[in-house]
Design an enzyme around this catalytic site. Structure first.
Site, PDB file in Angstrom:
ATOM      1  CB  THR A 139      49.938  31.823 -39.050  1.00 28.78           C
ATOM      2  OG1 THR A 139      48.619  31.598 -39.545  1.00 28.78           O
ATOM      3  CG2 THR A 139      50.218  33.300 -38.969  1.00 28.78           C
ATOM      4  CD  GLU A 140      54.179  35.553 -39.550  1.00 31.62           C
ATOM      5  OE1 GLU A 140      55.371  35.458 -39.842  1.00 31.62           O
ATOM      6  OE2 GLU A 140      53.424  36.436 -40.008  1.00 31.62           O
ATOM      7  CG  LEU A 141      57.493  29.063 -41.644  1.00 30.79           C
ATOM      8  CD1 LEU A 141      58.993  28.996 -41.925  1.00 30.79           C
ATOM      9  CD2 LEU A 141      56.764  28.052 -42.527  1.00 30.79           C
TER      10      LEU A 141
END
Length: 392
Positions: A139-141
């Site tokens: 998630t979100e890198l």
């Protein structure tokens, strides 16, 4: 590709009085309205463009990272979106990347829950597309050495994350790196500047490079040698929603692909192909190619850290309560409670509570459906209180 289930207004006096939906009301389903609007402006036009590109350019390929909650909404609100994704995957030129089903922060708060969500997402991709993802992006890198170890245990071949200067120590972001874990998992690092030139700056009339054209952009990419890789990664909604059609964003991307493929030294590759081409098992290279990330990073905000989701007391309070309920929720025989709890983990809910200002604050405000971070917190707390009442 991601859309959260946004929270509806729940009256504080209704807490604990009735089993109710947290994400839509009988009178209005805001999530349906938003999904269908963005579908018309972004999802379907861009998916059709990508289909055109893979059919017309033998050398064009790309990858999608799609949350489970997005796929749920596509099935329910606009099946044509799902059908287009399936058609693209069947071409063999689109790779699907693994992630958490609920686009959550579980990797930071519950390794057990993280594992469950990743496996749930994998099963959904197998069911809908008949593929098993081999590359992972959190998630979100969000990434760290500890998170890499969790992903490595799940058996993925590579991880996509952010290139953060304070951990690169002057090294190029266009190389393949390895995690600081026992298995040395290959890492692909996003090129923030070239990604954000499209995602954020493309239509900014105050930008020194405005108006950006395909020739200029290709020249920037071609600064890098043939044996290096430029990883472009951005919100799918960049095309048509964040950058409207009248900015020329669709024609720009069509022209960029054509221009890059005119030159024999350029090649589009999927993440799996990039890893297969660039990875080396020479032990002597590992030390200099290790990406050591002791504290979590992400692709958000100027500092590329996790303060977008858990920096202030509003975020910390709700996260503590939410994950503090895990054992009780998992022991409940009411499956709807588990479903609600997992949808409340979606990172967007905490992003909306961010109280940063300046440039970071402007971005947070743009994406939030609420009038303020405090309204996001108020609405979330009422729903959380209702869920807690259901568990008593």
């Amino acid at each position: 590709m991601h859309q959260p289930h946004r929270l509806r207004e729940v009256n504080v006096f209704d807490v604990g009085h009735a089993d109710q939906s947290y994400f839509s009301s009988e009178k209005r389903d805001e999530n349906a309205e938003i999904f269908r609007k963005v579908s018309q402006k972004s999802y379907k036009p861009m998916l059709n463009l990508l289909l055109e590109l893979v059919q017309n350019h033998r050398g064009f390929q790309c990858a999608f990272s799609i949350s489970g909650v997005f796929l749920e909404q596509a099935e329910h609100y606009d099946p044509a979106v799902l059908e287009l994704i399936q058609k693209l995957v069947k071409t063999g030129k689109v790779e699907l990347i693994a992630e958490t089903y609920y686009h959550s922060l579980a990797a930071l708060h519950s390794p057990a829950e993280f594992r469950v969500q990743v496996q749930k997402h994998r099963h959904m991709l197998q069911d809908l597309f008949d593929v098993t993802p081999r590359v992972f992006r959190n998630t979100e890198l969000i990434y760290s050495n500890d998170i890499a170890a969790q992903i490595e245990e799940l058996g993925y071949d590579a991880i996509l994350t952010e290139a953060v200067d304070r951990y690169l120590h002057g090294r190029s972001k266009t190389q393949l790196y390895y995690s600081k874990t026992e298995g040395r998992t290959p890492l692909l690092l996003k090129h923030a500047e070239l990604s954000d030139d499209i995602a954020f700056r493309f239509s900014d009339r105050n930008w020194s490079s405005y108006p950006l054209n395909a020739e200029m952009y290709a020249d920037w990419v071609e600064v890098y040698p043939e044996n290096e890789i430029v990883n472009l990664f951005m919100d799918f909604e960049t095309f048509g929603e964040h950058q409207w059609e009248d900015t020329g964003i669709f024609n720009f991307w069509r022209a960029v692909v054509a221009r890059l493929l005119e030159r024999s030294w350029n090649k589009f590759v999927t993440p799996s192909e990039a890893v297969a081409t660039l990875s080396s098992k020479k032990e002597s290279l590992f030390d200099e190619k290790v990406y050591d990330v002791p504290d979590p990073i992400s692709w958000a905000d100027v500092d590329r850290d996790i303060t977008a989701w858990q920096d202030n007391e509003l975020q910390q309070d709700t996260l503590r309560q939410l994950y503090g309920m895990e054992e009780t929720v998992l022991s409940s025989t009411d499956r709807s409670v588990l479903d609600k709890w997992r949808n409340l983990q979606t990172s967007d809910h905490f992003y909306y509570m961010c109280t940063k200002w300046s440039a970071d604050g402007d971005v947070h405000s743009y994406f939030s459906p609420y009038t303020s971070p405090y309204e996001a917190y108020r609405r979330y707390c009422i729903i959380l209180a209702d869920l807690q009442e259901q568990l008593l």
